[in-house]
Design an enzyme around this catalytic site. Structure first.
Site, PDB file in Angstrom:
ATOM      1  CE  LYS A 119      -4.484  -1.616   1.340  1.00 50.51           C
ATOM      2  NZ  LYS A 119      -5.553  -1.511   2.421  1.00 50.51           N
ATOM      3  CE  LYS A 202      -6.970  -7.710  -1.208  1.00 51.38           C
ATOM      4  NZ  LYS A 202      -7.110  -7.266   0.111  1.00 51.38           N
ATOM      5  CE  LYS A 205     -13.692  -2.676   1.501  1.00 54.82           C
ATOM      6  NZ  LYS A 205     -12.635  -2.834   2.199  1.00 54.82           N
TER       7      LYS A 205
HETATM    8  N1  AQP Z   1      -9.953 -10.613  -2.544  1.00 59.76           N
HETATM    9  C1  AQP Z   1     -10.312 -11.274  -1.408  1.00 59.76           C
HETATM   10  N2  AQP Z   1     -10.464 -12.492  -1.109  1.00 59.76           N
HETATM   11  C2  AQP Z   1     -10.761 -12.898  -0.087  1.00 59.76           C
HETATM   12  N3  AQP Z   1     -10.951 -12.196   1.030  1.00 59.76           N
HETATM   13  C3  AQP Z   1     -10.739 -10.946   0.900  1.00 59.76           C
HETATM   14  N4  AQP Z   1     -10.806  -9.866   1.726  1.00 59.76           N
HETATM   15  C4  AQP Z   1     -10.497  -8.723   1.121  1.00 59.76           C
HETATM   16  N5  AQP Z   1     -10.504  -9.049  -0.139  1.00 59.76           N
HETATM   17  C5  AQP Z   1     -10.385 -10.315  -0.132  1.00 59.76           C
HETATM   18  C6  AQP Z   1     -11.030  -9.881   3.346  1.00 59.76           C
HETATM   19  O1  AQP Z   1     -12.209  -8.955   3.693  1.00 59.76           O
HETATM   20  C7  AQP Z   1     -11.997  -8.670   4.939  1.00 59.76           C
HETATM   21  C8  AQP Z   1     -12.102  -7.357   4.996  1.00 59.76           C
HETATM   22  O2  AQP Z   1     -11.001  -6.642   4.362  1.00 59.76           O
HETATM   23  P1  AQP Z   1     -10.630  -5.372   4.594  1.00 59.76           P
HETATM   24  O3  AQP Z   1     -11.917  -4.190   3.627  1.00 59.76           O
HETATM   25  O4  AQP Z   1     -10.385  -4.719   5.700  1.00 59.76           O
HETATM   26  O5  AQP Z   1      -9.404  -4.614   3.731  1.00 59.76           O
HETATM   27  P2  AQP Z   1      -8.568  -5.204   2.494  1.00 59.76           P
HETATM   28  O6  AQP Z   1      -8.209  -6.731   2.824  1.00 59.76           O
HETATM   29  O7  AQP Z   1      -7.610  -4.385   2.319  1.00 59.76           O
HETATM   30  O8  AQP Z   1      -9.940  -5.313   1.522  1.00 59.76           O
HETATM   31  P3  AQP Z   1      -9.836  -4.599   0.269  1.00 59.76           P
HETATM   32  O9  AQP Z   1     -11.075  -4.933  -0.581  1.00 59.76           O
HETATM   33  O10 AQP Z   1      -8.495  -4.761  -0.640  1.00 59.76           O
HETATM   34  O11 AQP Z   1     -10.053  -3.061   0.585  1.00 59.76           O
HETATM   35  P4  AQP Z   1      -8.774  -1.973   0.169  1.00 59.76           P
HETATM   36  O12 AQP Z   1      -9.137  -1.881  -1.351  1.00 59.76           O
HETATM   37  O13 AQP Z   1      -9.260  -0.903   0.839  1.00 59.76           O
HETATM   38  O14 AQP Z   1      -7.536  -2.274   0.645  1.00 59.76           O
HETATM   39  C9  AQP Z   1     -10.391  -9.342   5.391  1.00 59.76           C
HETATM   40  O15 AQP Z   1     -10.873 -10.333   6.114  1.00 59.76           O
HETATM   41  C10 AQP Z   1      -9.834  -9.587   4.116  1.00 59.76           C
HETATM   42  O16 AQP Z   1      -8.997 -10.903   4.239  1.00 59.76           O
END
Ligand code: AQP
Length: 339
Positions: A119, A202, A205
């Protein structure tokens, strides 16, 4: 002295840093619901708004995303009576314990976190201090409940190992066994859902490409279209899991199908062996629409009454504080803070 026994308790959270994706749903939310419904643990689920602001969030978007995320939890099956559901900023003990853990965690530990490296990228000098300290606050989120189990996606594994290291160092430094060594729960066919446009990334969002992800608010047409356009290779599907080995996009779609239909990947392979994507994708779209579209419409319905969402969150934070206040008070005592 015998080791303390901790109440079986699940904690997990999701950032309101955008709309919910299929990755969040399969990797986290759906399993939060399963753990609630098993009834073997107390379940505590949180919209981690303090984590979200480690990268810039427009205040209006953050407010809306927090309420929409709460609607997503409820529409997916979290019952705010059976589980404790709230947003992190309203339970100040998270940040208070987070500070103590900032003083327990080591700079070297944090610097090794792959999420920090990904990040912050090449511009680490300009990243927020909060982004660097993110895993210490995450450890506090978990340990302020003495949570014994944490369901997460694969990407959070390293942060959970760090949570265990922080608990162990605190216990060692203060000669106590106050904090449990939490177990990660990383299970199921879709612990790492990948981008629909690039099987090596991955699903996220914050990916600039909307076509890379399925949003939980996408309607049936949008879901079907994104699956139809998902990147694949020209080969038919193999007849074994091993056959998916070097085909990340095919493996991703099969994993998604398995998770949505509550099957193992092995079971799915017997069903889809030899199919072309022209045959498999419409079937996957059908399953995805049947599962996700009702959740999306229920979210929209709940969002029509934001005051009710705020009431649910306020009640959830009151219940959360019944657990967190005594744990923080005891932590302060252990550390030597005078009252
Ligand atoms: N692609 C994924 N596959 C499986 N699990 C996922 N999680 C996120 N993306 C995937 C799981 O969702 C939970 C919450 O995640 P988060 O919102 O706290 O942060 P993140 O992992 O950083 O998710 P994003 O969507 O990638 O958000 P941004 O883009 O804001 O960084 C966690 O349990 C995560 O493992």
């Amino acid at each position: 002295m015998s080791a303390p026994s901790f109440t079986p308790r699940v904690f997990s959270g999701i950032q309101p840093s955008g709309g919910l994706t299929l990755g969040n749903y399969l990797g986290a939310l759906k399993r939060f619901v399963d753990m609630q419904d098993q009834g073997t643990h107390e379940t505590v689920y949180c919209m981690v708004d303090l984590h979200a602001i480690t990268t810039w969030q427009d205040p209006e978007d953050l407010r809306r995303n927090t309420r929409e995320l709460c609607a997503g939890f409820i529409a997916s099956g979290i019952d705010p009576e059976r589980s404790i559901l709230f947003n992190q900023s309203q339970v100040p003990e998270h940040a208070q314990l987070g500070w103590i853990f900032n003083c327990v965690a080591r700079m070297g530990w944090m610097g090794r976190m792959t999420q920090w490296k990904d990040k912050a990228g090449k511009n680490a000098e300009n990243a927020s201090l909060g982004l660097f300290g993110y895993p210490a606050l995450m450890a506090a989120d978990i340990l302020i409940y003495h949570a014994t189990h944490v369901p997460v996606g694969e990407d959070q594994k390293q942060h959970l190992e760090l949570t265990r290291d922080i608990a162990a160092k605190f216990n060692h430094d203060y000669k106590t066994d106050f904090f449990p060594i939490t177990e990660p729960v990383i299970e199921g066919a879709a612990t790492r859902v990948m981008s629909l446009r690039d099987g090596s990334k991955k699903m996220s969002k914050s990916d600039p490409s909307d076509a890379s992800r399925i949003n939980m608010t996408d309607d049936a047409d949008a879901i079907a279209k994104k699956i139809r356009k998902a990147k694949t290779d020209p080969e038919p599907l193999p007849d074994s899991v091993e056959g998916l080995g070097d085909r990340p996009e095919a493996r991703n779609l099969v994993n998604i199908y398995a998770a949505l239909t509550d099957q193992t990947v092995e079971q799915v392979m017997t069903e889809v062996a030899g199919q072309q994507f022209g045959q498999f994708k419409p079937r996957l779209a059908e399953v995805a629409v049947a599962k996700l579209a009702p959740i999306g419409s229920e979210m929209a319905r709940l969002m029509n009454d934001p005051a009710e969402i705020d009431r649910i969150l306020a009640r959830g934070s009151e219940r959360a504080r019944e657990i967190t206040a005594p744990i923080l008070a005891r932590t302060y005592e252990i550390v030597g803070m005078v009252k």
